[in-house]
Design an enzyme around this catalytic site. Structure first.
Site, short mmCIF file in Angstrom:
data_model
loop_
_atom_site.label_atom_id
_atom_site.label_comp_id
_atom_site.label_asym_id
_atom_site.label_seq_id
_atom_site.Cartn_x
_atom_site.Cartn_y
_atom_site.Cartn_z
N CYS A 206 0.81 -1.22 0.00
CA CYS A 206 0.00 0.00 0.00
C CYS A 206 0.85 1.27 0.00
O CYS A 206 1.92 1.30 0.60
CB CYS A 206 -0.88 0.02 1.23
N ARG B 95 5.07 -0.05 -6.20
CA ARG B 95 5.01 -0.79 -4.93
C ARG B 95 4.07 -1.99 -5.02
O ARG B 95 4.10 -2.86 -4.15
CB ARG B 95 4.54 0.14 -3.82
N TRP C 31 -3.06 -2.76 -1.37
CA TRP C 31 -2.65 -4.15 -1.63
C TRP C 31 -3.43 -4.97 -0.63
O TRP C 31 -3.18 -4.91 0.58
CB TRP C 31 -1.15 -4.27 -1.41
N ASN D 116 -1.94 2.02 5.92
CA ASN D 116 -1.05 0.90 5.58
C ASN D 116 -0.87 0.12 6.87
O ASN D 116 -0.57 0.71 7.90
CB ASN D 116 0.32 1.40 5.11
N GLY D 117 -1.01 -1.18 6.80
CA GLY D 117 -0.86 -1.99 8.01
C GLY D 117 -2.11 -2.82 8.25
O GLY D 117 -2.97 -2.94 7.36
N GLU E 269 19.27 -16.15 -7.13
CA GLU E 269 18.78 -14.83 -7.55
C GLU E 269 18.31 -14.85 -9.02
O GLU E 269 17.29 -14.24 -9.36
CB GLU E 269 19.89 -13.79 -7.34
N LYS F 202 14.56 -13.87 -10.11
CA LYS F 202 14.24 -12.81 -11.08
C LYS F 202 13.28 -13.37 -12.14
O LYS F 202 12.31 -12.72 -12.50
CB LYS F 202 15.50 -12.28 -11.78
N GLU G 163 9.75 -14.04 -10.68
CA GLU G 163 9.04 -12.80 -10.29
C GLU G 163 8.41 -12.10 -11.49
O GLU G 163 7.28 -11.65 -11.40
CB GLU G 163 10.04 -11.80 -9.67
N HIS H 169 21.09 -34.89 -5.76
CA HIS H 169 20.32 -35.36 -4.61
C HIS H 169 18.83 -35.09 -4.76
O HIS H 169 18.11 -35.07 -3.77
CB HIS H 169 20.84 -34.68 -3.33
N LYS I 94 6.80 -3.79 -3.59
CA LYS I 94 8.18 -3.35 -3.52
C LYS I 94 8.71 -3.39 -2.09
O LYS I 94 9.83 -3.81 -1.84
CB LYS I 94 8.31 -1.93 -4.09
#
Ligand code: AGP
Length: 613
Positions: free
Chosen positions: A2, A27, A73, A99-100, A486, A490, A493, A509, A608
């Site tokens: 948010c 965000r 969000w 927000n929260g 990473e 990427k 995402e 394994h 974000k």
């Protein structure tokens, strides 16, 4: 996650707020809205992206000189219009964005319903609106009504309130760690934002609210007080980022721009810290004596996502250069296992945003147990930056793309510098090694530029061939193992392709069962101490008809001959290789996502800065 924007002053407040919300799109959000005061309180809200809100504003414009806005969000209630913020009470006296999470919202809602308040959304935030309205009905001023309401909330919150009972005022509060609350100071006008980019084009003078602080923002004044009503005097900081660097420029996507900015951002993070004459590292906000450095028993890196993977590279480098034990923990797990921490432990938080709630909680846990807090952060003045005993700024400039790129490479650069710094103080580095490391750091911007030069690798060709595959495996060893993680992160995402990163030696394994002629395997095989081992992993992939895309050093024909495709990087010092080897993987993921027509800068479901648990 948010975002909040607010404005009071002589200009068209809804327009300024809408433009600010656009700057926070990165965000991640699923609905948006604005409340404005123009004699009466009016709201416009829409589900989905901001153009839906823009259409509503076009059909039915908002006017006024005081406004707040929000990108939501969803946590409580589906991402539909009636759940979008701002929320107003039934009398349309008060509008609130948050927000929260209001953890006790069910109890509060039951109580308010019993008092006759009518709820129209499924959100936790709506209770704040009715609590404030009840305060106004009971005869309190807006400020007093807000204070009484905020005191009843459980959880962490960043809240902004406007009301027609105080038409030229925004009241904001920060309680706990649910993201920033930043007041931007102008001339006869003032701003509010959860994040700097929203208001940076208007002002660079910012004031950060601390936990349990409120701001009363009016066009010609801003006053600050604690939730208990005690006046607080605050100092503004001037943010060094220039508004231009927060714009996309000639690039198609922010992520693309940020990938190409890496030579500059690496250069920025080195500047003033590497003394090329004395072959030493100095940090402006982390000065240790030899004694203090020698007394460090261990460093625990706490971080999430990409920042945690940077931490894994840090473990590799710091342990070798400074001979101190480094442990890397997912911040979200750290505080739930009663970790072993003492006064000789350093908690090193890595966080681009400086507001990731899990990382902040891990820092608090470490502090409680007596550890010293260090951080590597990008956002100056963020909570992680403020609560640290010592901090290293990434100096990446604003990172807008949700998928982190330049913050990752500057963080690793900082970690290598930290390894050298601790090594020089602890006496674990020979003078020759120190010179070698300083040289390796000095070459980084140039090497990053080389990898990014036009035509160096043909990512578009590989992306075209592979963008329809459904699974990828990434393998690496040593300090390239976190780069495999990473690279896979990427890809998943931004392209939504399933991808896994693995330490190459672990392949046999389990993951080896996946390998067939439909599985592209990205093998990071630079010429380091585990190069021969990587070659044998590549052989094992080939023997099962896996499709090998190798990342190799220039001139390495041996691996090229065993690969379906190669991506090259120049020869780099082993300790700084991950900084360069990740760049082609960022570009590969980017090109694949573009081929798939994905929303590169704002991937679905992602945020974000993650300010909820
Ligand atoms: C990176 O591409 C991700 N979007 C995500 O993993 C991110 O690194 C993580 O949420 C941590 O964020 P921070 O560095 O702001 O704390």
């Amino acid at each position: 996650m948010c975002g909040i924007v607010g404005y009071v002053g002589p200009k068209a407040a809804p327009t300024i707020v809408f433009d600010g919300l656009k700057k926070l799109e990165y965000r991640g959000y699923d609905s948006a809205g604005i409340a404005s005061i123009n004699g009466t309180l009016e709201l416009r809200r829409a589900e989905g992206k901001l153009f839906n809100l823009a259409n509503k504003l076009h059909e039915s414009p908002l006017v006024g000189q005081t406004a707040i806005g929000h990108t939501r969000w969803a946590t409580h209630g589906a991402p539909i219009e009636r759940n979008a913020h701002p929320h107003a009470d039934e009398r349309h006296h008060v509008a609130v964005v948050q927000n929260g999470i209001v953890e006790n919202f069910i109890d509060l809602r039951t109580k308010l319903q019993a008092q006759g308040h009518v709820f129209v959304s499924d959100t936790d935030t709506e209770v704040i609106t009715h609590l404030i309205d009840q305060g106004l009905l009971d005869g309190h001023t807006l400020l007093e009504a807000c204070r009484l309401a905020f005191a009843q909330l459980k959880g962490a919150h960043a809240i902004a309130v406007v009301s027609q009972s105080a038409p030229d005022t925004i009241i904001a509060v920060r309680i706990g760690n649910a993201g920033g609350v930043i007041v931007g100071l102008g001339e006869e006008e003032n701003y509010l934002a959860s994040d700097i980019p929203a208001i940076l084009e208007h002002t660079q003078r910012m004031v950060y609210l601390e936990d349990r602080e409120m701001a009363v923002i009016m066009p010609k004044s801003v006053t600050y007080q604690t939730l208990a009503g005690q006046t607080v005097s605050k100092t503004a900081v001037t943010i060094g980022w220039d508004p231009v660097s927060a714009a996309k420029g000639p690039y198609r996507h922010f992520m693309q721009k940020e990938i190409y900015e890496q030579p500059q951002s690496i250069q920025n993070t080195l500047r003033g810290r590497v003394d090329f004459l004395k072959n030493k590292i100095e940090f402006e906000a982390l000065s240790l004596t030899h004694e203090e450095a020698k007394n460090i028993r261990r460093i625990i890196i706490v971080a999430c996502g990409t920042s945690a993977y940077a931490g894994l590279v840090g473990k590799f480098v710091i342990e070798q250069l400074a001979r101190v034990s480094v442990q890397v923990d997912y911040a979200s797990e750290f505080r739930y296992r009663d970790p072993l921490v003492d006064e000789q432990t350093i908690i090193l938080a890595i966080t681009q945003s400086g507001e990731t709630v899990d990382t902040l909680a891990a820092m608090e846990e470490g502090k409680k147990k007596g550890a010293k807090l260090w951080s590597i952060v990008n956002v100056q003045g963020s909570m992680a930056h403020r609560i640290s005993d010592g901090s290293i700024l990434m100096r990446s400039g604003p990172e807008i793309g949700v998928a982190s790129t330049k913050a990752f490479t500057t963080t690793i650069t900082d970690l290598v510098m930290l390894g050298v710094y601790l090594g020089q103080l602890r006496g674990t580095l020979s003078p020759e090694k120190q010179v070698e490391m300083i040289k390796a750091l000095a070459h980084l911007p140039e090497l990053a530029g080389e990898v990014l030069a036009e035509g160096y690798n043909d990512y578009d060709h590989i992306a075209n061939l592979y963008h329809q595959y459904t699974d990828f495996l990434y393998l690496g060893r040593g300090s390239n193992y976190p780069i495999a993680l990473e690279g896979a992160l990427k890809l998943k995402e931004i392209s939504y392709i399933h991808a896994e990163g693995y330490p190459a030696g672990e392949m046999k394994h389990g993951p080896i069962a996946l390998i067939d002629d439909k599985l592209p395997v990205v093998c990071i095989a630079t010429q380091d101490h585990v190069y021969d081992k990587m070659i044998s992993q590549i052989e094992q992939v080939r023997a099962r008809n896996g499709l090998v895309i190798s990342l190799i050093n220039e001139g390495d024909d041996a691996v090229a001959d065993k690969s379906d495709h190669v991506i090259r990087i120049p020869k780099v010092h082993p300790f700084t290789t991950p900084i360069i080897s990740v760049i082609p993987l960022q570009l590969l993921a980017y090109h694949i996502a573009v081929w798939r027509g994905a929303d590169v800068d704002q991937p679905r479901n992602l945020a974000k800065s993650v300010t909820v648990e």
